[in-house]
Write a protein that holds these residues in place. Structure first.
Motif, PDB file in Angstrom:
ATOM      1  N   PRO A  80       0.843  -1.201   0.000  1.00 58.51           N
ATOM      2  CA  PRO A  80       0.000   0.000   0.000  1.00 58.51           C
ATOM      3  C   PRO A  80       0.876   1.248   0.000  1.00 58.51           C
ATOM      4  O   PRO A  80       1.745   1.399   0.852  1.00 58.51           O
ATOM      5  CB  PRO A  80      -0.809  -0.138   1.298  1.00 58.51           C
ATOM      6  CG  PRO A  80      -0.053  -1.113   2.136  1.00 58.51           C
ATOM      7  CD  PRO A  80       0.664  -2.022   1.207  1.00 58.51           C
ATOM      8  N   THR A  81       0.663   2.121  -0.969  1.00 60.67           N
ATOM      9  CA  THR A  81       1.521   3.286  -1.164  1.00 60.67           C
ATOM     10  C   THR A  81       0.669   4.552  -1.203  1.00 60.67           C
ATOM     11  O   THR A  81      -0.395   4.570  -1.839  1.00 60.67           O
ATOM     12  CB  THR A  81       2.321   3.153  -2.479  1.00 60.67           C
ATOM     13  OG1 THR A  81       3.085   1.936  -2.439  1.00 60.67           O
ATOM     14  CG2 THR A  81       3.262   4.319  -2.672  1.00 60.67           C
ATOM     15  N   THR A  82       1.141   5.596  -0.520  1.00 61.99           N
ATOM     16  CA  THR A  82       0.421   6.871  -0.505  1.00 61.99           C
ATOM     17  C   THR A  82       1.371   8.017  -0.835  1.00 61.99           C
ATOM     18  O   THR A  82       2.570   7.942  -0.568  1.00 61.99           O
ATOM     19  CB  THR A  82      -0.221   7.141   0.868  1.00 61.99           C
ATOM     20  OG1 THR A  82       0.807   7.228   1.868  1.00 61.99           O
ATOM     21  CG2 THR A  82      -1.208   6.047   1.248  1.00 61.99           C
ATOM     22  N   VAL A  83       0.828   9.063  -1.421  1.00 61.06           N
ATOM     23  CA  VAL A  83       1.526  10.335  -1.607  1.00 61.06           C
ATOM     24  C   VAL A  83       0.711  11.396  -0.885  1.00 61.06           C
ATOM     25  O   VAL A  83      -0.428  11.681  -1.270  1.00 61.06           O
ATOM     26  CB  VAL A  83       1.696  10.687  -3.098  1.00 61.06           C
ATOM     27  CG1 VAL A  83       2.298  12.083  -3.253  1.00 61.06           C
ATOM     28  CG2 VAL A  83       2.582   9.651  -3.785  1.00 61.06           C
ATOM     29  N   ASP A  84       1.283  11.926   0.200  1.00 60.76           N
ATOM     30  CA  ASP A  84       0.577  12.875   1.069  1.00 60.76           C
ATOM     31  C   ASP A  84      -0.780  12.339   1.496  1.00 60.76           C
ATOM     32  O   ASP A  84      -1.799  13.049   1.489  1.00 60.76           O
ATOM     33  CB  ASP A  84       0.440  14.237   0.387  1.00 60.76           C
ATOM     34  CG  ASP A  84       1.597  15.162   0.742  1.00 60.76           C
ATOM     35  OD1 ASP A  84       2.475  14.752   1.531  1.00 60.76           O
ATOM     36  OD2 ASP A  84       1.628  16.311   0.244  1.00 60.76           O
ATOM     37  N   GLY A  85      -0.799  11.041   1.854  1.00 57.77           N
ATOM     38  CA  GLY A  85      -2.008  10.422   2.367  1.00 57.77           C
ATOM     39  C   GLY A  85      -2.966   9.911   1.317  1.00 57.77           C
ATOM     40  O   GLY A  85      -3.945   9.230   1.650  1.00 57.77           O
ATOM     41  N   ARG A  86      -2.712  10.199   0.052  1.00 59.86           N
ATOM     42  CA  ARG A  86      -3.594   9.745  -1.026  1.00 59.86           C
ATOM     43  C   ARG A  86      -3.065   8.425  -1.578  1.00 59.86           C
ATOM     44  O   ARG A  86      -1.899   8.320  -1.947  1.00 59.86           O
ATOM     45  CB  ARG A  86      -3.651  10.804  -2.128  1.00 59.86           C
ATOM     46  CG  ARG A  86      -4.485  10.400  -3.354  1.00 59.86           C
ATOM     47  CD  ARG A  86      -4.563  11.553  -4.349  1.00 59.86           C
ATOM     48  NE  ARG A  86      -3.235  11.978  -4.769  1.00 59.86           N
ATOM     49  CZ  ARG A  86      -2.562  11.431  -5.777  1.00 59.86           C
ATOM     50  NH1 ARG A  86      -3.088  10.405  -6.455  1.00 59.86           N
ATOM     51  NH2 ARG A  86      -1.370  11.897  -6.113  1.00 59.86           N
ATOM     52  N   VAL A  87      -3.928   7.436  -1.636  1.00 53.75           N
ATOM     53  CA  VAL A  87      -3.518   6.121  -2.126  1.00 53.75           C
ATOM     54  C   VAL A  87      -3.196   6.203  -3.614  1.00 53.75           C
ATOM     55  O   VAL A  87      -3.954   6.782  -4.400  1.00 53.75           O
ATOM     56  CB  VAL A  87      -4.626   5.077  -1.887  1.00 53.75           C
ATOM     57  CG1 VAL A  87      -4.237   3.727  -2.485  1.00 53.75           C
ATOM     58  CG2 VAL A  87      -4.903   4.926  -0.394  1.00 53.75           C
ATOM     59  N   VAL A  88      -2.044   5.631  -3.995  1.00 52.35           N
ATOM     60  CA  VAL A  88      -1.619   5.602  -5.391  1.00 52.35           C
ATOM     61  C   VAL A  88      -1.346   4.163  -5.806  1.00 52.35           C
ATOM     62  O   VAL A  88      -1.192   3.275  -4.963  1.00 52.35           O
ATOM     63  CB  VAL A  88      -0.365   6.481  -5.622  1.00 52.35           C
ATOM     64  CG1 VAL A  88      -0.680   7.948  -5.371  1.00 52.35           C
ATOM     65  CG2 VAL A  88       0.789   6.022  -4.727  1.00 52.35           C
ATOM     66  N   LEU A 102       5.995  10.362   0.302  1.00 50.55           N
ATOM     67  CA  LEU A 102       5.588   9.051  -0.214  1.00 50.55           C
ATOM     68  C   LEU A 102       5.856   8.026   0.875  1.00 50.55           C
ATOM     69  O   LEU A 102       6.949   7.978   1.437  1.00 50.55           O
ATOM     70  CB  LEU A 102       6.351   8.700  -1.483  1.00 50.55           C
ATOM     71  CG  LEU A 102       6.022   7.328  -2.110  1.00 50.55           C
ATOM     72  CD1 LEU A 102       6.038   7.409  -3.624  1.00 50.55           C
ATOM     73  CD2 LEU A 102       6.983   6.236  -1.639  1.00 50.55           C
ATOM     74  N   ARG A 103       4.845   7.209   1.170  1.00 53.03           N
ATOM     75  CA  ARG A 103       4.975   6.182   2.209  1.00 53.03           C
ATOM     76  C   ARG A 103       4.576   4.826   1.641  1.00 53.03           C
ATOM     77  O   ARG A 103       3.571   4.711   0.933  1.00 53.03           O
ATOM     78  CB  ARG A 103       4.118   6.522   3.431  1.00 53.03           C
ATOM     79  CG  ARG A 103       4.624   7.762   4.161  1.00 53.03           C
ATOM     80  CD  ARG A 103       3.816   8.097   5.406  1.00 53.03           C
ATOM     81  NE  ARG A 103       4.408   9.227   6.106  1.00 53.03           N
ATOM     82  CZ  ARG A 103       5.339   9.126   7.058  1.00 53.03           C
ATOM     83  NH1 ARG A 103       5.741   7.910   7.445  1.00 53.03           N
ATOM     84  NH2 ARG A 103       5.839  10.200   7.631  1.00 53.03           N
TER      85      ARG A 103
END
Length: 293
Positions: A80-88, A102-103
């Motif tokens: 599961p990957t997010t950019v500023d909390g938005r799932v990408v 990015l997390r």
């Protein structure tokens, strides 16, 4: 210079490229990305040369912040990957605005994920490569919070695709094709048949160097000392425990235990995604018939 700031590194995150081929004669292994296919895909998605350095992330947990607008891709074990909390989406082209984070979370299957950024991670090369070799201690240190990673200039070409259709990592038993090793005749008559007829389990005592397996014993017929000889990624070396160790990207260049079989080069990437507790089954290719147990 633009860079990525490491906020969290997870269990193990390292800089990798395609390694240091041709240096085994001076005791330096190839190293490089454990799952070469996923690594190459990440670079292709962002328009990099396949040799550009990227980040290999083991079991998720990486978080980075961009200092300028960046283009990135995440491949390998789908996390599961997010950019500023938005799932990408993974296996796609991502835009990371300046200041954005990015997390990467823990993948539901597979073990190693790859984060490539357009321009590549431009840390200084060591012996012609930016790869971290955890066995030899060569290359950049594993990532830690606070590290600043320089990003190279963007290549002239632009990404040609925005999403890549990629088969999922296996969640259950992984099948790896093998060929008889150079010392399969050092084992009991039924050892090779045992290897390919019953499953083995990946133990927690595994890393980029190799994967220790638990399962049926592979008994030797010859017990004398074996002089050290060259090793390759995919070699199944059998120490005195009689359980095989599967060598991965940072394997030693030589070894003194006999190699009963070698995983085909095409399947080493699949082996690199096996998690502790997962089962592996070996299959002989090329029609070789082992003596039955």
């Amino acid at each position: 210079m633009s860079c990525l700031e490491v906020l969290a590194a997870g269990p193990l995150s390292t800089i990798q490229d395609l390694g240091r081929p041709g240096l085994a004669g001076i005791g330096v292994g190839r190293s490089g990305a454990a799952d070469g296919g996923a690594f190459r895909l990440a670079n292709r998605l962002v328009g990099n040369d396949e040799t550009a350095a990227a980040i290999e992330v083991t079991l998720g947990g990486l978080a980075v912040r961009a200092t300028r607008d960046l283009t990135a891709a995440v491949t390998g074990a789908p996390c599961p990957t997010t950019v500023d909390g938005r799932v990408v989406a993974v296996n796609s082209v991502l835009r990371i605005p300046a200041g954005a984070e990015l997390r990467m979370g823990v993948p539901g299957r597979g073990l190693r994920s790859y984060l490539a950024v357009r321009g590549g991670i431009a840390v200084p090369p060591v012996l012609g490569s930016r790869a971290t070799d955890v066995l030899a201690g060569i290359g950049p240190d594993p990532l830690t919070p606070g590290a600043l990673l320089p990003v190279g200039p963007a290549p002239a070409r632009f990404p040609l695709v925005d999403v890549a259709p990629v088969a999922m990592c296996e969640a259950g038993e992984i099948v790896l094709r093998v060929e008889p090793g150079p010392r399969h005749d050092w084992f009991a008559d039924d050892a090779l048949a045992t290897l390919v007829s019953r499953p083995y389990e990946v133990t927690p005592d595994s890393n980029r160097i190799g994967m220790r397996l638990d399962g049926p014993a592979l008994e030797r017929s010859r017990t004398e000392e074996l002089p050290s000889e060259g090793m390759v990624a995919g070699a199944l070396q059998v120490p005195p425990s009689a359980r095989p160790t599967l060598f991965l990207a940072d394997h030693p260049v030589t070894g003194g235990y006999p190699v009963i079989a070698v995983v085909t080069a095409a399947d080493v990437d699949n082996a690199a995604q096996a998690r502790p507790g997962q089962r592996i089954r070996f299959r002989l290719r090329n029609g070789f018939k082992p003596r039955s147990a």
